[in-house]
Design an enzyme around this catalytic site. Sequence first.
Site, PDB file in Angstrom:
ATOM      1  N   ASN A 481       0.841  -1.183   0.000  1.00  0.00           N
ATOM      2  CA  ASN A 481       0.000   0.000   0.000  1.00  0.00           C
ATOM      3  C   ASN A 481       0.884   1.244   0.000  1.00  0.00           C
ATOM      4  O   ASN A 481       0.469   2.313   0.420  1.00  0.00           O
ATOM      5  CB  ASN A 481      -0.880  -0.031   1.249  1.00  0.00           C
ATOM      6  CG  ASN A 481      -1.947   1.039   1.220  1.00  0.00           C
ATOM      7  OD1 ASN A 481      -2.378   1.459   0.159  1.00  0.00           O
ATOM      8  ND2 ASN A 481      -2.349   1.487   2.392  1.00  0.00           N
ATOM      9  N   ASP A 482       2.111   1.127  -0.475  1.00  0.00           N
ATOM     10  CA  ASP A 482       3.085   2.195  -0.219  1.00  0.00           C
ATOM     11  C   ASP A 482       2.778   3.528  -0.881  1.00  0.00           C
ATOM     12  O   ASP A 482       3.294   4.543  -0.444  1.00  0.00           O
ATOM     13  CB  ASP A 482       4.532   1.752  -0.498  1.00  0.00           C
ATOM     14  CG  ASP A 482       4.744   1.176  -1.883  1.00  0.00           C
ATOM     15  OD1 ASP A 482       5.825   0.631  -2.101  1.00  0.00           O
ATOM     16  OD2 ASP A 482       3.855   1.283  -2.728  1.00  0.00           O
ATOM     17  N   CYS A 483       1.933   3.511  -1.859  1.00  0.00           N
ATOM     18  CA  CYS A 483       1.623   4.818  -2.438  1.00  0.00           C
ATOM     19  C   CYS A 483       0.701   5.629  -1.543  1.00  0.00           C
ATOM     20  O   CYS A 483       0.719   6.844  -1.538  1.00  0.00           O
ATOM     21  CB  CYS A 483       1.006   4.679  -3.819  1.00  0.00           C
ATOM     22  SG  CYS A 483       2.262   4.352  -5.059  1.00  0.00           S
ATOM     23  N   LEU A 486       2.916   5.296   2.659  1.00  0.00           N
ATOM     24  CA  LEU A 486       4.356   5.140   2.780  1.00  0.00           C
ATOM     25  C   LEU A 486       4.875   5.833   4.035  1.00  0.00           C
ATOM     26  O   LEU A 486       4.504   6.944   4.355  1.00  0.00           O
ATOM     27  CB  LEU A 486       4.994   5.756   1.557  1.00  0.00           C
ATOM     28  CG  LEU A 486       6.432   5.435   1.299  1.00  0.00           C
ATOM     29  CD1 LEU A 486       6.606   3.967   0.998  1.00  0.00           C
ATOM     30  CD2 LEU A 486       6.908   6.248   0.116  1.00  0.00           C
TER      31      LEU A 486
END
Lengths: 521, 521
Positions: A481-483, A486
Amino acid sequence: MKYGYFDDKNKEYVITTPKTPTPWINYLGNHSFYSLISNTSGGYSYFCDAKFMRITRYRYNSLPLDMDGKYLYIKDQDTVWNPTFKPTQTELDDYECRIGMGYNLFRSSKNGVEACVRDFVPWDAPCELQEITITNQSDQEKDLELFSYVEWCLWNAVDDMSNFQRNLNIAEMMVEDSLICHFTEYRERRRHYSFYAVDTAIHGYDVNRDSFVGNYRSIAVPVAVERGKCSNSNLVDGYPIAAHQIHLHLMPGEKKTCTFMLGYAKNKKDEKWEREGKANICLARQMLREYFAPGRVEEEFEKLQKNWRELLSHYQVQSKNTHVNRMVNIWNQYQCITTFRVCRTASYYESGLGRQIGFRDSCQDLLGFVHIVPEEARERILNIASIQKEDGSAYHQYQPLTKKGNMDVGGGFNDDPLWFLAAVSAYLRETGDFPILKEMVTYADSKVTENILDHMRRAFSYFSEHLGPHGLPQIGRADWNDCLNLNCFSQEPGESFQVTGPSEGKIAESVYIAGMYVKLF
Amino acid sequence: MKYGYFDDKNKEYVITTPKTPTPWINYLGNHSFYSLISNTSGGYSYFCDAKFMRITRYRYNSLPLDMDGKYLYIKDQDTVWNPTFKPTQTELDDYECRIGMGYNLFRSSKNGVEACVRDFVPWDAPCELQEITITNQSDQEKDLELFSYVEWCLWNAVDDMSNFQRNLNIAEMMVEDSLICHFTEYRERRRHYSFYAVDTAIHGYDVNRDSFVGNYRSIAVPVAVERGKCSNSNLVDGYPIAAHQIHLHLMPGEKKTCTFMLGYAKNKKDEKWEREGKANICLARQMLREYFAPGRVEEEFEKLQKNWRELLSHYQVQSKNTHVNRMVNIWNQYQCITTFRVCRTASYYESGLGRQIGFRDSCQDLLGFVHIVPEEARERILNIASIQKEDGSAYHQYQPLTKKGNMDVGGGFNDDPLWFLAAVSAYLRETGDFPILKEMVTYADSKVTENILDHMRRAFSYFSEHLGPHGLPQIGRADWNDCLNLNCFSQEPGESFQVTGPSEGKIAESVYIAGMYVKLF
């Protein structure tokens, strides 16, 4: 639709105006040689690695947008136009761009001249073919000048756009008839070169950007095209390009076809030189002989189409819904193949400068690709297993040329281990290829070599030994889910956006990774 | 001379055509805020660090060349022109650019309208002032639209030109009357912002590049200027700019003056917000009040000129040769000052992306600067002493914001230690400031703190303990002949151009360093 329509029979999307809201990009190429190409012929080419082996130059965020590409100019009296609209942006009487499986077809006309351009990368050669057929549809004789234009990138795309005190002084070019070769750094430490050639006799060429474009001008109004004459320029320093000039005399109704080849060639160590100081260009000559032989372009195009039909044939649905059929049978699979192969390293937004082949990305992309070419999926699994570390974690990316883990990015993305399990099990379910579990692969950070099943065990151990206070998986630096989510701990300008920080400790947990565990087990 | 002449009285070089072979760059700014500006108003601004604190965007190697800058457009009926020629490149009836000590003056005219632009960075404020005076020299009333335009860089100049999936989504802007503020990342992790304002009532503005420039257009033909109207755009995503529109009604002979300010402001930690979600822009408002007060721009310009006269006064010759006088008294010193302060981090060829303040460079640059501002030379000596290592070697560069050694480049340039001795002794001979030898400075790689004399001793020891087989100094990675003779050992694409290799061993020697020793001792 406002900008075009689907042609399902030909597996094409037909764009009917060059003025789309943004450039629409297709990917040409299959295994090593890639070209990004927009619906106005913008884009660039690279060999295997978009960062280190960039063949042609592209300026992301240029103004106007998408203003580097492989451009053909037609000068018809005082009118200069491009069959692909850009860069002149001369209004066309007709325009159509067909986005196909691994090719773009352009058809346009201006003042009684029709131009059809067919652009594709052959199935198994490191080159791009650009075939143009010009027809005089008027009732007058026509004297036309046709110009081609590409700008070379000095291989390393990052250095190319930043190190000017160096790269204004290193370009090297060689011209032999229509074969224009780009040799920068060949003498010092490369065995490869790129080239641009045409199958027709030429009436001029340029290799010096300043000579062709002119000072303070843009490629929308190159001085050579304006005056209708290349200057057969040399290049001592400055920026290297390749431009051809071909004079065409067409009777009413007459048509002529020329084919351009943009290619890459790599010599063996002991075949680098033809004689002292003279680079060996036999490979380029050989490719030209082969692909410029009569009928060969057509053959290659048919082969490309046939192979794509085969690729897409593994999974076909026939529902009552045209949209579902179109999406499942053509475009979604086409996207999945491209995504898997290019692995998000280069796109319209991803400049191809930074990232390499992702560990997580590969696992995800494999899910939509494994039924199409299982052998490639297998190879990728072995590649990413080799950037796993002995503790079961992994480098987050690897470099396509060396297959080594990307040290700049490192590891610590704690969803990576579980993705490996997801990918291998998807591969097994699809193929039944259980022998892959016995393949031996060495870890990236040790000399330990184990089989894939052991790699999976270590991945699972890493996951299960890194749980947080609530028994949920520790996130590490990020999950997929890093977008959205982050971890940002940098306080000062100049620190990396994605830095190591508190999340790498034993506290921060990831609901995403936990959910993934539930799905998988 | 073909492109202009020297005006010695005013310490100016007067360029009489905008079509110089390349853009000719001047440096505005003194201590923290710098602007590079060409003779057609191309260039960019940064605060202290050209890489991490880039204020406006610049595209090196753009086509046409030098096509980002701080541009003013005048729309006079159907004619759109720039007082600085670019970006429209509309032919001017008159053009002159005076390159002065810390300023550029432009005077040009078109169709009976004269525009004079005075562009400078005040002596001690983090901003650039751009004053334009427009005179109606015709015998007709004139209704003109004046537009301003700058494009923001999202601070980190490297990320700005490469990380598009991120930076197309992060820009934040705020407009308050004519004050247009650029706030990208302010919420998350910055306390600074940049702004662009004008002292006159405006009739429109834009902050969205697409709105102002238009899709597929260049800044040579912005759609807003073409139609004579900004659209008061917002910015939700995409690229942030600042553009003002000012309507001018001028009677025959009448003139009007507007002053634009491009500024940088940094808030204290606890003064970041005016209220929740509303950034505190008091500093910008305060700067506008001060510098837009009547007469202030003129005062600041006089102060700038006075201070430059003072700087250049320390060393003046009166020979019989005009050229010698001009070079020694004005231009060479001007260059030396700029070179020392900007330290080669940003130029027309040096993109300001990679390098930082050099150790060797600082020592060399100091030689031509020490007599002008000895206090600054002293400060630099202490700064570079702090990137020396305990063994007497040194980091080759330091980061201007943190003053820490640049880890990416590292050390091993074996001429650095001797250059330190050359610099300190030049400083001592010029100033007699022997107390500097007692200044205590900690080494970069240890907790050892010693005085400058000890630092010199260690530098000399490093030199004398690193001799090769012939008793000449070992070269390490390079000496200051590195542009001609740089050690290249990389064999594969993707390796650094300047890698560690055999030269770092005990064999390769440097005649340059040996010669330096002979000169020094």
